[in-house]
Write an enzyme that holds these catalytic residues in place. Structure first.
Site, PDB file in Angstrom:
ATOM      1  CG  ASP A 261      -1.961   0.983   1.305  1.00  0.00           C
ATOM      2  OD1 ASP A 261      -2.853   0.907   0.463  1.00  0.00           O
ATOM      3  OD2 ASP A 261      -1.933   1.872   2.193  1.00  0.00           O
TER       4      ASP A 261
ATOM      5  CD  GLU B 297      16.479 -14.223   4.223  1.00  0.00           C
ATOM      6  OE1 GLU B 297      15.869 -14.866   5.111  1.00  0.00           O
ATOM      7  OE2 GLU B 297      17.000 -13.112   4.429  1.00  0.00           O
TER       8      GLU B 297
HETATM    9  C1  GLC Z   1      -4.266   2.958  -0.652  1.00  0.00           C
HETATM   10  C2  GLC Z   1      -5.471   2.061  -0.523  1.00  0.00           C
HETATM   11  C3  GLC Z   1      -6.621   2.891  -0.097  1.00  0.00           C
HETATM   12  C4  GLC Z   1      -6.309   3.486   1.256  1.00  0.00           C
HETATM   13  C5  GLC Z   1      -5.000   4.285   1.214  1.00  0.00           C
HETATM   14  C6  GLC Z   1      -4.500   4.560   2.590  1.00  0.00           C
HETATM   15  O1  GLC Z   1      -4.423   3.878  -1.657  1.00  0.00           O
HETATM   16  O2  GLC Z   1      -5.692   1.366  -1.717  1.00  0.00           O
HETATM   17  O3  GLC Z   1      -7.823   2.165  -0.059  1.00  0.00           O
HETATM   18  O4  GLC Z   1      -7.346   4.334   1.650  1.00  0.00           O
HETATM   19  O5  GLC Z   1      -3.980   3.570   0.565  1.00  0.00           O
HETATM   20  O6  GLC Z   1      -4.015   3.389   3.180  1.00  0.00           O
END
Ligand code: GLC
Ligand code: CA
Length: 560
Positions: free
Chosen positions: A223, A274
């Site tokens: 993310d 690993e």
């Molecule tokens: C990313 C995720 C989204 C979330 C954001 C904060 O863009 O896909 O859904 O709100 O990160 O974590």
């Protein structure tokens, strides 16, 4: 194909360099809270995923990406993690996770999980410790605490804005009751950013990676992979309003794409290496160009990155030709596959987006008062054609749950039902992402269309979805589900993911025409019908009479 054959096929896929599974995989995104609810509380759960694994095998996907299911107060639907190494009780237990993973692997389906390293929840034990600790303490140094500006520190440390709207800083009250320092949150105030210059943070995430790798996951979707490192001194920055919320076109944004972030992924790459079995990292990095995104997938960094430039391309043949060509140049140039994606849990579903008539920047969402409302039939027709094009492209493709049913964005959700922090932080100015997150329909005649046994659903489902339920589409030769199943089966048979694209000339500007091995793809984005070449039609996004391809239609033709 029987399940044993399918399993055998997946397991014998060579994993020699250049042939790893993630180079060609079709990866299906499950947004757990909206997939299938087994205990009737209106929120999808991990046993719900396990219960539908056979349906995913029948659909023909190679892997699942599971959006966050870890412990979280759910302020941003799980992207606010309070404990990275446990399952939120809302979704089940670690035992449920293990059962789901085993069930997926038995069926030859790989599983990658979401990892959220840019920020935690404010309920994370580290952030609670930081709040209780003094300014300048090691506990505060795991996050981005700063003194405020102004005579009494009453102004935020800089002018940064949250991606969800409003300021990116929140002031805390110190333990003695006085107004204190500020902490940075690029997203909601419940999502404090970690300080990635702190070795303790790096060590903790190595532990988290190992925790899930040891359990057997095949990789991670990372993310906000272009965040993490912030520019020295945290300089003021005003985004280009045309740029969208997750990164503008500017050469340098002090909180996105800072060069230091690559070191983190080199470290993770070595850690994953690993382990056996080609574990993979996929970057969620919203960057303005394919060229820039390709920096995340250099040979010793991540394995894949979402191709958001492709997702954001309009329904226009020449724009699509350009982005496909650029993607097939830029990613292979660094040794990575291109990926392709049209929908996910953050954007307007492509069955609606491709028929929007007005600008609708990513993240803004669409609601009843938005301009440029899509015509549903046009949107679905284009979406089916767009997917028919996408699944013929070499590389790896991502699908988002429900697109195989042709689900549209739910535009008219009641305001009171909306839950996206974007909606609250912009005071309703941006509708946010709830419209693509409505629980999906399985059985037309069941409560909540089979999403939950009690009929409960955390967001209301539109009544038209009875007709889009999976059981209503199985066996219907014209349904979107049948189209997806056919495309995925032919893609596998013809090994299109591992193929190469060759453009075909002579079809006119409004037509996409290319070959991938023995499959010729023709997509007509113009108004006039297009004459099709000889050959056996193995897939068509709409019924085609004779050899003339109507508007907004794509076909696959097998040639010798
Ligand atoms: C990313 C995720 C989204 C979330 C954001 C904060 O863009 O896909 O859904 O709100 O990160 O974590
Ligand atoms: Ca549930």
């Amino acid at each position: 194909m029987t399940s044993t054959e399918l399993l055998a096929d997946t397991e014998t896929l060579p994993s020699a360099p250049g042939a790893e599974w993630w180079r060609t995989a079709v990866i299906y995104q499950i947004y757990p809270r909206s997939f299938a609810d087994t205990n009737g509380d209106g929120i999808g759960d991990l046993p719900g995923v396990t219960a539908h694994l056979d349906d995913l095998r029948e659909l023909g996907v190679d892997a699942i990406w599971l959006s966050p299911f870890q412990r979280s107060p759910q302020k941003d639907a799980g992207y606010d993690v309070a404990d990275y190494c446990d399952v939120d009780p809302l979704f089940g237990t670690l035992a449920d996770f293990d059962a789901m993973l085993a069930g997926a692997h038995e069926r030859g389906i790989r599983l990658i999980v979401d990892l959220v390293p840019n920020h935690s929840s404010d309920q994370h034990v580290w952030f609670q410790e930081a709040l209780a600790a003094a300014p300048g303490s090691p506990a505060r140094a795991r996050y981005m605490f700063r003194d405020g500006e102004g005579a009494h520190g009453e102004l935020p440390p800089n002018n940064w804005e949250s991606v969800f709207g409003g300021p990116a800083w929140t002031r805390v009250t110190e333990s003695d009751g006085t107004p204190g320092q500020w902490y940075l949150h690029l997203f909601d105030s419940s999502q404090p950013d970690f300080d990635w210059s702190n070795p303790e943070v790096r060590a903790e995430f190595r532990r988290v990676l190992r925790f899930w790798l040891d359990r057997g996951v095949d990789g991670f979707r990372v993310d906000v992979a272009h965040g993490l490192i912030k520019a020295e001194g945290l300089p003021d920055y005003t985004p280009d309003p045309a740029g969208g919320s997750m990164g503008g076109n500017e050469a340098s944004v002090p909180y996105w794409a800072q060069p230091g972030v690559h070191e983190v992924y080199r470290d993770w790459h070595a850690l994953l290496a690993e382990y056996d079995g080609d574990r993979a990292l996929c970057a969620e990095a919203w960057l303005p160009t394919v060229e820039k995104t390709a920096l995340w997938v250099r040979p010793d960094e991540m394995h894949q990155a979402f191709n958001f430039a492709y997702l954001e391309t309009a329904w226009d043949a020449s724009a699509l030709r350009d982005i496909v060509a650029e993607s097939l140049r830029a990613y292979p140039a660094v040794g990575a596959p291109s990926t392709w994606v049209l929908s996910n849990h953050d954007v307007v579903r492509h069955a609606s987006r491709l028929a929007l008539t007005a600008e609708n920047p990513q993240g803004a969402g669409i609601g009843p008062l938005s301009p440029g409302q899509p015509i549903p039939t046009l949107g679905l027709r284009r979406a089916r054609a767009a997917t028919t094009v996408m699944l013929a492209l070499p590389g790896s493709a991502y699908l988002y749950q429900g697109e195989e049913l042709g689900l549209p964005e739910v535009i008219d959700l009641p305001d009171g039902a909306r839950q996206d922090p974007t909606w609250f932080r912009t005071h309703g100015e941006r509708y946010g992402r709830d419209g693509c997150r409505v629980p999906i329909p399985w059985y037309s005649a069941a409560p909540a269309y089979g999403f939950s046994p009690t009929g409960a659903s955390w967001l209301p489902q539109p009544s038209e979805w009875a007709g889009l339920a999976r059981d209503a589409q199985v066996g219907d030769p014209l349904s979107t589900l049948t189209l997806y199943r056919g495309l995925l089966a032919e893609r596998r048979t013809h090994r299109l993911g591992a193929g190469a694209l060759e453009w075909l000339g002579g079809y006119g500007d409004d037509v996409l025409a290319f070959r991938n091995g023995r499959v010729t793809v023709i997509a007509n984005l113009g108004a006039a019908p297009v004459a099709l070449p000889e050959g056996r039609m193995v897939a068509a996004s709409e019924p085609v009479d004779g050899r003339m391809l109507p508007t907004d239609t794509a076909v696959w033709i097998e040639t010798e």
